[in-house]
Scaffold this motif. Structure first.
Motif, mmCIF file in Angstrom:
data_model
loop_
_atom_site.group_PDB
_atom_site.id
_atom_site.type_symbol
_atom_site.label_atom_id
_atom_site.label_comp_id
_atom_site.label_asym_id
_atom_site.label_seq_id
_atom_site.Cartn_x
_atom_site.Cartn_y
_atom_site.Cartn_z
ATOM 1 N N GLY A 119 -13.077 65.123 2.075
ATOM 2 C CA GLY A 119 -14.558 65.519 2.271
ATOM 3 C C GLY A 119 -15.636 65.191 0.982
ATOM 4 N N LEU A 120 -16.621 65.590 0.762
ATOM 5 C CA LEU A 120 -17.741 65.007 0.003
ATOM 6 C C LEU A 120 -17.308 65.249 -1.470
ATOM 7 C CD1 LEU A 120 -20.768 66.451 1.798
ATOM 8 C CD2 LEU A 120 -20.177 64.202 1.904
ATOM 9 N N THR A 121 -16.873 66.345 -1.719
ATOM 10 C CA THR A 121 -16.518 66.586 -3.204
ATOM 11 C C THR A 121 -15.265 65.542 -3.572
ATOM 12 O OG1 THR A 121 -17.189 69.071 -3.139
ATOM 13 C CG2 THR A 121 -15.793 68.271 -5.066
ATOM 14 N N THR A 163 -13.358 60.794 -6.201
ATOM 15 C CA THR A 163 -12.977 59.542 -6.070
ATOM 16 C C THR A 163 -13.723 58.330 -6.676
ATOM 17 O OG1 THR A 163 -11.616 60.304 -4.053
ATOM 18 C CG2 THR A 163 -11.856 57.829 -4.505
ATOM 19 N N LEU A 164 -14.789 58.211 -5.977
ATOM 20 C CA LEU A 164 -15.921 57.030 -6.613
ATOM 21 C C LEU A 164 -15.965 57.020 -8.089
ATOM 22 C CD1 LEU A 164 -17.747 54.995 -5.690
ATOM 23 C CD2 LEU A 164 -19.643 56.700 -5.528
ATOM 24 N N LEU A 165 -16.122 58.277 -8.790
ATOM 25 C CA LEU A 165 -16.191 58.345 -10.369
ATOM 26 C C LEU A 165 -15.116 57.974 -11.041
ATOM 27 C CD1 LEU A 165 -18.006 59.525 -12.461
ATOM 28 C CD2 LEU A 165 -16.907 61.617 -12.407
ATOM 29 N N LEU A 166 -13.873 58.328 -10.508
ATOM 30 C CA LEU A 166 -12.624 58.041 -11.262
ATOM 31 C C LEU A 166 -12.493 56.402 -10.809
ATOM 32 C CD1 LEU A 166 -10.406 61.143 -10.476
ATOM 33 C CD2 LEU A 166 -11.711 60.557 -12.519
ATOM 34 N N LEU A 209 -5.773 66.440 -5.003
ATOM 35 C CA LEU A 209 -5.328 67.556 -5.987
ATOM 36 C C LEU A 209 -5.978 68.516 -6.696
ATOM 37 C CD1 LEU A 209 -1.830 65.725 -7.268
ATOM 38 C CD2 LEU A 209 -2.250 66.948 -5.026
ATOM 39 N N PHE A 210 -7.187 67.571 -7.335
ATOM 40 C CA PHE A 210 -7.845 68.422 -8.651
ATOM 41 C C PHE A 210 -9.558 68.299 -8.339
ATOM 42 C CE2 PHE A 210 -3.972 66.985 -10.539
ATOM 43 C CZ PHE A 210 -3.189 68.359 -10.568
ATOM 44 N N ALA A 211 -9.965 67.668 -6.968
ATOM 45 C CA ALA A 211 -11.320 67.583 -7.106
ATOM 46 C C ALA A 211 -12.074 68.738 -7.485
ATOM 47 C CB ALA A 211 -11.629 67.150 -5.365
ATOM 48 N N ASP A 212 -11.975 69.901 -6.871
ATOM 49 C CA ASP A 212 -13.046 70.890 -7.422
ATOM 50 C C ASP A 212 -12.896 71.314 -8.886
ATOM 51 O OD1 ASP A 212 -13.586 71.190 -4.758
ATOM 52 O OD2 ASP A 212 -11.961 72.953 -4.438
ATOM 53 N N SER A 237 -16.143 70.687 -11.223
ATOM 54 C CA SER A 237 -16.773 71.671 -12.059
ATOM 55 C C SER A 237 -16.729 71.227 -13.537
ATOM 56 C CB SER A 237 -15.737 72.922 -11.895
ATOM 57 O OG SER A 237 -15.656 73.238 -10.380
ATOM 58 N N TRP A 238 -15.751 70.617 -14.035
ATOM 59 C CA TRP A 238 -15.894 69.962 -15.591
ATOM 60 C C TRP A 238 -16.920 69.365 -15.594
ATOM 61 C CZ3 TRP A 238 -15.095 65.072 -17.214
ATOM 62 C CH2 TRP A 238 -15.031 64.938 -18.673
ATOM 63 N N TYR A 239 -16.842 68.194 -14.760
ATOM 64 C CA TYR A 239 -18.165 67.170 -14.901
ATOM 65 C C TYR A 239 -19.297 67.796 -14.938
ATOM 66 C CZ TYR A 239 -20.567 62.847 -13.991
ATOM 67 O OH TYR A 239 -21.292 61.751 -14.320
ATOM 68 N N LEU A 240 -19.670 68.691 -13.946
ATOM 69 C CA LEU A 240 -21.044 69.297 -14.081
ATOM 70 C C LEU A 240 -21.290 70.171 -15.107
ATOM 71 C CD1 LEU A 240 -21.152 70.336 -10.055
ATOM 72 C CD2 LEU A 240 -22.308 68.295 -11.183
ATOM 73 N N GLY A 241 -20.376 70.872 -15.556
ATOM 74 C CA GLY A 241 -20.244 71.732 -16.895
ATOM 75 C C GLY A 241 -20.574 70.518 -18.029
ATOM 76 N N PHE A 242 -20.079 69.350 -18.104
ATOM 77 C CA PHE A 242 -20.218 68.648 -18.975
ATOM 78 C C PHE A 242 -21.598 67.966 -19.185
ATOM 79 C CE2 PHE A 242 -19.990 64.229 -20.764
ATOM 80 C CZ PHE A 242 -19.369 64.453 -22.077
#
Length: 248
Positions: free
Chosen positions: A186-188, A193-196, A235-238, A242-247
């Motif tokens: 999906g989108l998230t 994936t693109l970021l990593l 496995l861990f997209a959400d 969430s961590w990235y947006l919080g950062f």
């Protein structure tokens, strides 16, 4: 996790890893992945069932063909073991569910795409086109069809735009693999994936340029980075988002 569940998952992973080796070896050459039976790539002798036990046959035969004593690439047991590890990761994250089944299919696709890209610098349409369809079909039991469709169009479209702007800097296989990733995550998941993949690919490129004293135009195969990042996103997209947006 029950010990018997470990055994079942590891066994399934090893068997599917053996099948992944068939995909890696045959698909780039345009050969069937279901026939003929497995043969030694050197002497062409048909292998017996005892020669095809994942990992253990390689160890028992000490990495050589039973018939011609030709050396067998350690790539075979490596892929089998990796597939088993990927299967375990999906099971630990999602338990016994349809999401796990989809994740196992996704793991085989990503593993095959990564190693084919490493070997040949391509990701075949024969792999990516059916994979997109499988991702969309499985989405009815995982993330839902529309999120999968949006992910396919968004990630595939974005990578197509990058390929066009870069004038060949990104291959068509990467574009289609991105569409596959969108269908499964999906989108998230696509965004993660693109970021990593961008980060890990850039780090790898810098290391290569430093070690080999090459310029900025040194080609880096992006498929393996997309594959590894997509598995992580599945496995861990959400949590990562969430961590990235919080950062930020």
């Amino acid at each position: 996790m029950d010990i018997y569940a470990y055994i079942i998952v590891i066994t399934a992973g090893l068997l599917f890893g053996s099948f992944t080796n068939v995909i890696i070896a045959r698909m780039p050459a345009g050969e069937s992945i279901v026939s003929p039976p497995s043969r030694c790539p050197r002497c062409r002798e048909q292998l017996r069932a005892v020669d095809l036990v994942p990992v253990f046959s390689y160890l028992f035969l000490r990495g050589h063909c039973r018939h011609c004593q030709g050396k067998i690439s350690p790539r075979y047991p490596l892929v089998e073991a990796l597939c088993a590890l990927l299967f375990i990761g999906v099971y630990l994250r999602w338990g016994l569910s349809t999401v796990t089944a989809a994740g196992w299919v996704f793991a085989v696709i990503l593993l095959a795409a990564a190693f084919i890209d490493i070997d040949h610098g391509i990701i075949p349409n024969r792999l990516t086109y059916p994979a997109i369809v499988m991702g969309l079909v499985l989405s009815f039991r995982t993330l839902a069809f529309l999120p999968a469709l949006y992910g396919t169009l968004a990630f595939g479209g974005l990578m197509l735009a990058v390929a066009f702007i870069s004038n060949g800097g990104m291959g068509g296989g990467d574009v289609k693999l991105a569409a596959v990733i969108g269908a499964f995550t999906g989108l998230t998941g696509s965004a993660v994936t693109l970021l990593l993949a961008s980060f890990s690919g850039a780090i790898f490129g810098l290391i290569i340029m430093t070690v080999e004293k090459t310029g900025r135009k040194t080609p880096v195969k992006f498929g393996p980075f997309l594959a590894a990042s997509a598995y992580t996103a599945f496995l861990f997209a959400d949590a990562i988002a969430s961590w990235y947006l919080g950062f930020l």
